[in-house]
Write a protein that holds these residues in place. Structure first.
Motif, short mmCIF file in Angstrom:
data_model
loop_
_atom_site.label_atom_id
_atom_site.label_comp_id
_atom_site.label_asym_id
_atom_site.label_seq_id
_atom_site.Cartn_x
_atom_site.Cartn_y
_atom_site.Cartn_z
N PHE A 97 1.01 -1.40 0.00
CA PHE A 97 0.03 -0.03 0.09
C PHE A 97 0.97 1.25 0.07
N SER A 98 2.00 1.18 0.65
CA SER A 98 2.81 2.45 0.83
C SER A 98 3.39 2.94 -0.49
N ARG A 99 3.77 1.72 -1.20
CA ARG A 99 4.49 2.12 -2.59
C ARG A 99 3.20 2.46 -3.51
N LEU A 100 2.16 1.75 -3.44
CA LEU A 100 0.98 2.23 -4.50
C LEU A 100 0.71 3.77 -4.28
N LEU A 101 0.81 3.90 -2.84
CA LEU A 101 0.27 5.63 -2.58
C LEU A 101 1.40 6.57 -3.19
N LYS A 102 2.70 6.15 -2.87
CA LYS A 102 3.77 6.93 -3.25
C LYS A 102 3.91 6.97 -4.97
N GLU A 103 3.65 5.96 -5.60
CA GLU A 103 3.69 6.03 -7.24
C GLU A 103 2.61 6.71 -7.71
N SER A 104 1.36 6.40 -7.15
CA SER A 104 0.09 7.17 -7.52
C SER A 104 0.29 8.82 -7.45
N PHE A 105 0.87 9.14 -6.39
CA PHE A 105 1.06 10.53 -6.14
C PHE A 105 2.16 11.03 -6.92
N LYS A 106 3.06 10.32 -7.05
CA LYS A 106 4.29 10.69 -7.98
C LYS A 106 3.78 10.84 -9.52
N LEU A 107 2.96 9.82 -9.98
CA LEU A 107 2.52 10.02 -11.42
C LEU A 107 1.71 11.33 -11.56
N VAL A 108 0.63 11.20 -10.53
CA VAL A 108 -0.20 12.42 -10.44
C VAL A 108 0.51 13.73 -10.76
N LEU A 109 1.55 13.97 -9.95
CA LEU A 109 2.42 15.20 -10.11
C LEU A 109 3.16 15.32 -11.40
N ILE A 110 3.52 14.27 -11.96
CA ILE A 110 4.33 14.39 -13.22
C ILE A 110 3.11 14.85 -14.13
N VAL A 111 1.70 14.29 -14.26
CA VAL A 111 0.93 14.99 -15.15
C VAL A 111 0.57 16.41 -14.80
N VAL A 112 0.54 16.81 -13.54
CA VAL A 112 0.22 18.22 -13.10
C VAL A 112 1.38 19.11 -13.53
#
Length: 394
Positions: A97-112
């Motif tokens: 879960f911690s990696r899911l949260l981290k990578e999801s947040f990172k990918l969203v940031l890349i798009v933004v």
């Protein structure tokens, strides 16, 4: 106006200050391992400075809203990522879960960040950072990165350092004066040699190979024939040969110089990547079209003893990694990246296109290059220039 007056005007210009903030912000990051959950992150000053610049720009009225297609495309991508990660979370499957949260947040940031950068660059899209400014930043960054890397707790960030230097070299190439002025071309050659040496010290054979190709392009480009097909064939051949020679030379140095003994051999680097790609492809076929979930690759590599023992967390191929973890959504994101890159090349002058492809494509294919901030920055700049040219033509 004297050269001194021109320099003072340049230093005082808002555009000059903006580029300094962006380029220094991308370089400065603080990697650390989150205690208890053993997840490493490396936030950069750029993550704070870019949103701050955008808020200031909108508040003072010198920035407009993002172009509608970019804004809506970004919103759709963010929504797809968030929905996919939410569904994976509630699916009940084994999950980091911690990696899911981290990578999801990172990918969203890349798009933004991409949307914000395109919006920022569309204001003065044709203004690139001054040659002297980028050269000074590069001259400071090389020794600083070497010093920091000696104490760096997270080895993967060495690739980020090396990729940053290559991004600076590309921004230097954008100043076309090197094609006709021997003095500026000599400065570029010296900068390339410095980055090659720094990349070798940072144990980054791939980046050393890319910079060798850039060096060959800088030396050969003014002498290539103007005929388009011949020029492309010669350029492609020269780039492929010099990338190979650069990688081989870096590996040779790593095998024969004592303080570089920890550098992986070419055989090991290639072998590890083939293993990673094989595991990722198998999981892609097994889980498509839903995917495994962002950040779940360590669960897949644990079935391969060598990969599990070394703790590999990433596929080292952006397109395959996104498709494996996000399924159909990831495959569509990969296609979108290709389209963005193709259009970004249209924003560059012809002499800069091979350099752009050399800088951006290999990290996407042999690393997880979509998350490297400097590559995101120069791609957004090219894409913004393309949009501006398209509006002007219409």
């Amino acid at each position: 106006m004297t050269e001194r007056d021109e320099l003072l005007n340049l230093v005082k210009s808002p555009q000059h200050k903006l580029w300094i903030v962006l380029l220094v912000g991308v370089a400065v990051h603080v990697p650390f391992i989150a205690p208890g959950i053993n997840v490493w992150v490396q936030p950069s000053a750029f993550d704070v400075l870019l949103p701050g610049l955008m808020i200031l720009g909108w508040y003072r009225g010198w920035l407009t809203v993002p172009p509608s297609p970019i804004l809506f495309g970004g919103l759709i991508a963010v929504a797809a990522i968030v929905i996919h990660s939410t569904l994976i979370t509630i699916s009940g499957v084994e999950l980091l879960f911690s990696r899911l949260l981290k990578e999801s947040f990172k990918l969203v940031l890349i798009v933004v960040y991409f949307v914000l950068l395109v919006t920022l660059f569309q204001r003065n899209v044709n203004e690139c950072p001054p040659f002297k400014t980028v050269l000074i930043i590069l001259a400071i960054a090389c020794p600083v990165f070497i010093a920091v890397a000696l104490y760096e707790p997270i080895p993967p960030s060495r690739t980020v350092y090396a990729a940053y230097l290559v991004g600076l070299l590309f921004l230097l190439v954008l100043d076309g004066k090197w094609r006709v002025q021997l003095r500026i071309r000599l400065c570029l050659v010296i900068a390339c040699v410095a980055v090659i040496a720094t990349s070798v010290v940072l144990h980054s054979k791939g980046i050393a190979g890319l910079v060798t190709a850039l060096l060959a392009w800088i030396v050969l480009e003014p002498h290539l024939p103007s005929h388009t097909l011949t020029r492309k064939l010669l350029a492609g051949t020269a780039i492929l040969l010099t990338i190979s020679c650069g990688i081989v030379a870096a590996a040779f140095l790593g095998a024969n110089i004592e303080f570089l003994q920890h550098m992986d051999t070419i055989e090991r680097s290639a072998g590890i990547r083939i293993e990673l790609w094989t595991v990722a492809l198998d999981r892609l076929l097994e889980t498509f079209p839903f995917g495994t979930g962002l950040g779940q690759f360590p669960l897949s590599v644990k079935v391969v003893p060598l990969l599990a023992r070394e703790g590999h967390s990433y596929v080292h191929n952006s397109f395959l990694g996104l498709a494996m973890e996000l399924g159909l959504i990831g495959a569509l994101l990969g296609i979108l990246i290709v389209l963005i890159l193709a259009n970004a090349t249209r924003g560059w002058p012809g002499y800069a296109v091979p350099a752009f492809l050399v800088v951006v494509l290999p990290p996407l294919l042999i690393h997880d290059g979509h998350s490297i901030r400097i590559l995101l920055l120069i791609t957004a700049l090219g894409f913004a220039r393309y949009l501006q040219q398209k509006r002007t033509a219409a």
